[in-house]
Design a protein around this motif. Sequence first.
Motif, PDB file in Angstrom:
ATOM      1  N   SER B  94       0.873  -1.163   0.033  1.00 29.85           N
ATOM      2  CA  SER B  94       0.022   0.089   0.054  1.00 29.85           C
ATOM      3  C   SER B  94       0.955   1.254  -0.103  1.00 29.85           C
ATOM      4  O   SER B  94       2.017   1.168   0.211  1.00 29.85           O
ATOM      5  CB  SER B  94      -1.009  -0.060   1.153  1.00 29.85           C
ATOM      6  OG  SER B  94      -0.144   0.234   2.512  1.00 29.85           O
ATOM      7  N   ASP B  96       1.892   5.001   1.397  1.00 25.32           N
ATOM      8  CA  ASP B  96       2.154   5.429   2.794  1.00 25.32           C
ATOM      9  C   ASP B  96       1.254   6.883   3.021  1.00 25.32           C
ATOM     10  O   ASP B  96       2.002   7.613   3.860  1.00 25.32           O
ATOM     11  CB  ASP B  96       3.502   5.468   3.125  1.00 25.32           C
ATOM     12  CG  ASP B  96       4.272   6.561   2.377  1.00 25.32           C
ATOM     13  OD1 ASP B  96       5.594   6.656   2.519  1.00 25.32           O
ATOM     14  OD2 ASP B  96       3.765   6.994   1.240  1.00 25.32           O
ATOM     15  N   GLY B  98      -1.555   7.827   3.866  1.00 22.83           N
ATOM     16  CA  GLY B  98      -2.775   7.726   4.826  1.00 22.83           C
ATOM     17  C   GLY B  98      -3.445   6.879   5.257  1.00 22.83           C
ATOM     18  O   GLY B  98      -3.247   5.916   4.429  1.00 22.83           O
ATOM     19  N   LEU B  99      -4.399   6.948   6.100  1.00 25.70           N
ATOM     20  CA  LEU B  99      -5.442   5.697   6.420  1.00 25.70           C
ATOM     21  C   LEU B  99      -6.181   5.245   4.934  1.00 25.70           C
ATOM     22  O   LEU B  99      -6.753   4.115   5.199  1.00 25.70           O
ATOM     23  CB  LEU B  99      -6.388   6.419   7.581  1.00 25.70           C
ATOM     24  CG  LEU B  99      -5.373   6.316   8.927  1.00 25.70           C
ATOM     25  CD1 LEU B  99      -6.501   6.841   9.745  1.00 25.70           C
ATOM     26  CD2 LEU B  99      -4.652   5.125   9.226  1.00 25.70           C
ATOM     27  N   GLY B 100      -6.331   6.210   4.266  1.00 24.14           N
ATOM     28  CA  GLY B 100      -7.156   5.704   3.030  1.00 24.14           C
ATOM     29  C   GLY B 100      -6.633   4.967   1.985  1.00 24.14           C
ATOM     30  O   GLY B 100      -7.145   4.540   1.146  1.00 24.14           O
ATOM     31  N   GLU B 101      -5.222   4.587   2.107  1.00 26.02           N
ATOM     32  CA  GLU B 101      -4.696   3.866   1.363  1.00 26.02           C
ATOM     33  C   GLU B 101      -5.098   2.539   1.019  1.00 26.02           C
ATOM     34  O   GLU B 101      -5.441   1.821   1.916  1.00 26.02           O
ATOM     35  CB  GLU B 101      -3.126   3.964   1.494  1.00 26.02           C
ATOM     36  CG  GLU B 101      -2.404   5.108   1.458  1.00 26.02           C
ATOM     37  CD  GLU B 101      -2.060   5.438   0.000  1.00 26.02           C
ATOM     38  OE1 GLU B 101      -1.717   6.735  -0.170  1.00 26.02           O
ATOM     39  OE2 GLU B 101      -2.428   4.720  -0.962  1.00 26.02           O
ATOM     40  N   THR B 102      -5.276   1.988  -0.174  1.00 22.77           N
ATOM     41  CA  THR B 102      -5.763   0.504  -0.528  1.00 22.77           C
ATOM     42  C   THR B 102      -4.512  -0.420  -0.459  1.00 22.77           C
ATOM     43  O   THR B 102      -3.584   0.076  -0.808  1.00 22.77           O
ATOM     44  CB  THR B 102      -6.476   0.553  -1.754  1.00 22.77           C
ATOM     45  OG1 THR B 102      -7.578   1.508  -1.860  1.00 22.77           O
ATOM     46  CG2 THR B 102      -6.822  -0.771  -2.292  1.00 22.77           C
ATOM     47  N   GLN B 103      -4.767  -1.520   0.088  1.00 28.96           N
ATOM     48  CA  GLN B 103      -3.725  -2.497   0.039  1.00 28.96           C
ATOM     49  C   GLN B 103      -3.955  -3.335  -1.254  1.00 28.96           C
ATOM     50  O   GLN B 103      -5.182  -3.700  -1.543  1.00 28.96           O
ATOM     51  CB  GLN B 103      -3.779  -3.488   1.170  1.00 28.96           C
ATOM     52  CG  GLN B 103      -2.666  -2.951   2.286  1.00 28.96           C
ATOM     53  CD  GLN B 103      -2.907  -4.232   3.505  1.00 28.96           C
ATOM     54  OE1 GLN B 103      -2.868  -5.361   3.234  1.00 28.96           O
ATOM     55  NE2 GLN B 103      -2.764  -3.551   4.731  1.00 28.96           N
TER      56      GLN B 103
END
Lengths: 115, 114
Positions: B94, B96, B98-103
């Motif tokens: 993913s 880096d 922020g929290l919205g990043e997709t794996q």
Amino acid sequence: AQSVAQPEDQVNVAEGNPLTVKCTYSVSGNPYLFWYVQYPNRGLQFLLKYITGDNLVKGSYGFEAEFNKSQTSFHLKKPSALVSDSALYFCAVRDSAGNTGKLIFGQGTTLQVKP
Amino acid sequence: SQTIHQWPATLVQPVGSPLSLECTVEGTSNPNLYWYRQAAGRGLQLLFYSVGIGQISSEVPQNLSASRPQDRQFILSSKKLLLSDSGFYLCAWSGDRGLGETQYFGPGTRLLVL
């Protein structure tokens, strides 16, 4: 602690009927929610995610998901199921502790679409 | 566009033998990298994650180790395999930001320890 629950091990629907795969979550803070699909012996494919904004999120292959804050749910839906939608579906929530990007996955729901 | 590769695709190893699974990502820099194991075609267990070269965090104590010798390379290893190490191993990356990043996941490696 963050957690995700998929209450159904398996969902069976007839081709052409609408489908729903359920997911509920528990988080501290804002939820970041994801849906993935896995076909046999393959990696997970990203379908859609909710970060902020509209509660109805549209994704790949005609899937959509509805974020419901009051019910802490993020159910996956499709208006008309295809046999090729048969697969294993995972709901996930972002672990908001730290900046590691870790996801917490549900146990998965097998979707079986019958002709 | 970004792609993620894993090899080998399948592996059959005897108990007590060493293991090395490789994962590489193309088309991005400084990704977060993850190793998961999936047993019995079901739930995913996060084994290791890395936020940078040489930085490895282990989620569960086990017979495996991980290393990140280069920015886009993530290796899963064992000195001596156990029967319980059998499973489907998935690598993911993913961004880096922020929290919205997709794996995004690789195709996986099927490991059978006999």
